[in-house]
Design an enzyme around this catalytic site. Structure first.
Site, PDB file in Angstrom:
ATOM      1  N   SER A 128       0.844  -1.202   0.000  1.00 22.59           N
ATOM      2  CA  SER A 128       0.000   0.000   0.000  1.00 22.59           C
ATOM      3  C   SER A 128       0.873   1.244   0.000  1.00 22.59           C
ATOM      4  O   SER A 128       2.020   1.200   0.457  1.00 22.59           O
ATOM      5  CB  SER A 128      -0.855   0.045   1.274  1.00 22.59           C
ATOM      6  N   CYS A 273      -5.182   7.648  -6.596  1.00 20.32           N
ATOM      7  CA  CYS A 273      -3.886   7.897  -5.959  1.00 20.32           C
ATOM      8  C   CYS A 273      -3.388   9.340  -5.951  1.00 20.32           C
ATOM      9  O   CYS A 273      -2.937   9.816  -4.919  1.00 20.32           O
ATOM     10  CB  CYS A 273      -2.833   7.008  -6.620  1.00 20.32           C
TER      11      CYS A 273
HETATM   12  N1  NAD Z   1      -4.927   1.633  -7.665  1.00 23.75           N
HETATM   13  C1  NAD Z   1      -3.721   1.922  -8.091  1.00 23.75           C
HETATM   14  O1  NAD Z   1      -3.477   2.186  -9.266  1.00 23.75           O
HETATM   15  C2  NAD Z   1      -2.558   1.928  -7.131  1.00 23.75           C
HETATM   16  C3  NAD Z   1      -1.261   1.978  -7.642  1.00 23.75           C
HETATM   17  C4  NAD Z   1      -0.201   1.935  -6.754  1.00 23.75           C
HETATM   18  C5  NAD Z   1      -0.443   1.887  -5.383  1.00 23.75           C
HETATM   19  N2  NAD Z   1      -1.718   1.855  -4.904  1.00 23.75           N
HETATM   20  C6  NAD Z   1      -1.928   1.748  -3.453  1.00 23.75           C
HETATM   21  O2  NAD Z   1      -2.192   0.383  -3.135  1.00 23.75           O
HETATM   22  C7  NAD Z   1      -3.094   0.306  -2.030  1.00 23.75           C
HETATM   23  C8  NAD Z   1      -4.306  -0.532  -2.429  1.00 23.75           C
HETATM   24  O3  NAD Z   1      -4.965   0.125  -3.492  1.00 23.75           O
HETATM   25  P1  NAD Z   1      -6.140  -0.565  -4.314  1.00 23.75           P
HETATM   26  O4  NAD Z   1      -6.462   0.378  -5.434  1.00 23.75           O
HETATM   27  O5  NAD Z   1      -5.771  -1.963  -4.623  1.00 23.75           O
HETATM   28  O6  NAD Z   1      -7.304  -0.546  -3.186  1.00 23.75           O
HETATM   29  P2  NAD Z   1      -8.706  -1.312  -3.195  1.00 23.75           P
HETATM   30  O7  NAD Z   1      -9.621  -0.485  -2.365  1.00 23.75           O
HETATM   31  O8  NAD Z   1      -9.069  -1.675  -4.598  1.00 23.75           O
HETATM   32  O9  NAD Z   1      -8.406  -2.694  -2.430  1.00 23.75           O
HETATM   33  C9  NAD Z   1      -8.099  -2.779  -1.064  1.00 23.75           C
HETATM   34  C10 NAD Z   1      -8.723  -4.082  -0.527  1.00 23.75           C
HETATM   35  O10 NAD Z   1      -8.190  -4.336   0.779  1.00 23.75           O
HETATM   36  C11 NAD Z   1      -9.172  -5.081   1.485  1.00 23.75           C
HETATM   37  N3  NAD Z   1      -8.845  -5.124   2.916  1.00 23.75           N
HETATM   38  C12 NAD Z   1      -9.000  -4.181   3.866  1.00 23.75           C
HETATM   39  N4  NAD Z   1      -8.567  -4.628   5.056  1.00 23.75           N
HETATM   40  C13 NAD Z   1      -8.100  -5.893   4.862  1.00 23.75           C
HETATM   41  C14 NAD Z   1      -7.513  -6.876   5.703  1.00 23.75           C
HETATM   42  N5  NAD Z   1      -7.269  -6.654   6.992  1.00 23.75           N
HETATM   43  N6  NAD Z   1      -7.169  -8.058   5.165  1.00 23.75           N
HETATM   44  C15 NAD Z   1      -7.361  -8.312   3.867  1.00 23.75           C
HETATM   45  N7  NAD Z   1      -7.914  -7.401   3.001  1.00 23.75           N
HETATM   46  C16 NAD Z   1      -8.277  -6.211   3.502  1.00 23.75           C
HETATM   47  C17 NAD Z   1     -10.468  -4.375   1.133  1.00 23.75           C
HETATM   48  O11 NAD Z   1     -11.590  -5.217   1.369  1.00 23.75           O
HETATM   49  C18 NAD Z   1     -10.238  -4.058  -0.365  1.00 23.75           C
HETATM   50  O12 NAD Z   1     -10.831  -5.049  -1.191  1.00 23.75           O
HETATM   51  C19 NAD Z   1      -3.422   1.730  -1.644  1.00 23.75           C
HETATM   52  O13 NAD Z   1      -2.565   2.133  -0.608  1.00 23.75           O
HETATM   53  C20 NAD Z   1      -3.096   2.514  -2.906  1.00 23.75           C
HETATM   54  O14 NAD Z   1      -2.732   3.844  -2.630  1.00 23.75           O
HETATM   55  C21 NAD Z   1      -2.791   1.853  -5.752  1.00 23.75           C
END
Ligand code: NAD
Length: 455
Positions: A128, A273
């Protein structure tokens, strides 16, 4: 014994990154876990919850062999040597730092769950995007709550871009891994490096201390967003002076110090982001007593907000200062092409602005479903003037104006003559992505507005 990996969080990052590791390393067992049952069921089905070109094939190549999706988070933690944490880190909406700081509640609950379940040595990898020094907090939670676990916390921020996630994961510009500069920390770094090194050349895998790695992700996003806000600010000056923003971008992009990428003017950046990470950066700067630095980066977000509202205002102004009761077709709702992600998409602001002016807004997007569009624009409310349609024809037929908000390839080659004939006259077209054939559209008879272009 071969390595076992799990990832907490089956979202836009956790799903694709783990699928790629599993596809490249058939001997490593990878479990992606998430308490969200609907999401896990979708990962186990033919309709993945994330739309990305090529992702289906990567998932299918490994699913059931060494790639598994499960809601049993605790079991996955117990069985894994390396635990990636890829949970959401949205902007805080309450309390101290509301509207700026990252909300770390999911990170903390993940760390507590790991501490409760872990037995023996575990490597915890922050995937994350988080504020600098989060690893310290994670280590404290892990080490003070676990009876039988020992932990190394690494930072391995993800740089993939949505829409090109599979290509970015297959052939990244770099992979960044930060860790404690102790013998145990360096050994943990090497273990994770050796996984990526299965398909990524070693010279592209950078290793640093923890804080450099954590901060680099925020800074990378801040620089990317800054470039968009820079060219968008210049687009307004182009409109005022008769310069053409694409010509200016081409001219400055030839300078090797500037480079040609990320110089496309638009209705404004979106995505989960950029905004959240810059706000988080400004919060950190304030926290560390650097208000001037915070103000500098905050202006990047301000220009983006201004660009979005400038676009809506332009539509209203061109339509003789009123859109009340008028049919406006919106082509594209996702924050960029080739993704179904709508978080922070400019389309939300534009639709809300037009609805506030009393327009009837007909929205079409090839990948985003109606429920998502309604929830994004209206929240839990309702408004009969928001109509989600299933094709371009329905969005445009009978419209006073059409606005392109996402650069989907299919919008570049529409039958504009037919669209023009079906619209009320004068027929207005607003190109929020500068992807349409402008000269041809003017020839057909459209009144065309495009970002940063002369009239
Ligand atoms: N989306 C992008 O393009 C991108 C790119 C680089 C970095 N990031 C970073 O990556 C991270 C995740 O982003 P995302 O877009 O995948 O988010 P997302 O909201 O699509 O997915 C996050 C998931 O985590 C799950 N979750 C929460 N608590 C949990 C736990 N204790 N155990 C297991 N699962 C749990 C949620 O249910 C959710 O499905 C963020 O910090 C984001 O800033 C995102």
């Amino acid at each position: 014994m071969s390595t076992t990996i799990c990832c907490l969080g089956a979202g836009y990052v956790g799903g694709p990154t783990m699928a790629m590791i599993a596809a490249k390393c058939p001997d490593i067992r990878v479990t992606v876990c998430d308490p969200n049952e609907k999401r896990i069921a979708a990962w186990n089905s033919d309709t993945l919850p994330v739309y990305e070109p090529g992702l289906q094939e990567v998932v299918e190549s490994a699913r059931g062999r060494n790639l598994f999706f499960s809601t049993d988070v605790r079991k996955a933690i117990r069985e894994s040597d390396i635990i990636f944490v890829s949970v959401g880190t949205p902007t805080k909406t309450y309390g101290i730092g509301a509207g700026r700081a990252a909300d770390l509640k999911y990170i903390e609950s993940a760390a507590r769950m790991i501490a409760e379940e872990a037995q023996g040595p575990k490597i915890i990898v922050e995937k994350s995007t988080i504020p600098v020094k989060t690893a310290e907090a994670m280590m404290t939670i892990l080490r003070s709550n676990s009876k039988n676990g020992t932990f190394q916390v690494l930072s391995n921020p993800e740089f993939l871009a949505e829409g090109t996630a599979v290509e970015d994961l297959n052939n990244p510009d770099r992979v960044l891994i930060g860790g404690e500069q102790t013998p145990e920390g360096l050994a943990a770094i090497e273990k994770v490096v050796s996984i990526y090194a299965r398909w990524i050349p070693r010279e592209k895998i950078l290793t640093t201390n923890l804080w450099s790695s954590e901060l680099s992700k925020l800074v990378a996003n801040a620089f990317l967003a800054q470039r968009i806000s820079s060219i968008n600010s210049i687009s307004a000056l182009c409109e005022a002076t008769g310069a053409d923003v694409d010509e200016v971008a081409r001219a400055i992009g030839k300078d090797s110090r500037i480079g040609p990428k990320f110089l496309k003017a638009s209705v404004g950046y979106g995505g989960s982001c950029f905004q959240k990470d810059i706000l988080n950066l400004t919060y950190l700067c304030q926290h560390f007593g650097l208000p001037e630095v915070a103000a500098y980066w905050e202006s990047v977000v301000k220009i983006n907000d201004w660009q979005k509202s400038r676009f809506s205002t332009r539509i209203v102004k061109d339509l003789f200062n009123t859109v009340n009761g008028k049919h406006i077709g919106i082509l594209g709702f996702a924050f960029k092409k080739d993704t179904n992600d709508t978080r922070e998409t400019a389309a939300i602001s534009v639709c809300r602005d037009l609805l506030a002016e009393g327009a009837k807004v007909y929205v079409y997007d090839p990948q985003v479903d109606e429920e998502q569009i309604r929830a994004d624009v209206l929240g839990t409310g309702s408004n009969p003037n928001l109509i989600v349609v299933k094709n371009v024809g329905e969005a445009c037929h009978g419209a006073h104006a059409v606005a392109v908000l996402t650069e989907w390839d299919e919008f570049k080659e529409l039958d504009f003559q037919k669209i023009y004939e079906g619209m009320l006259k004068p027929a207005f077209l607003f190109d929020g992505r500068n992807i349409l054939p402008h000269a041809k559209l003017r020839e057909i008879g459209f009144r065309l507005f495009a970002i940063g272009k002369p009239y």
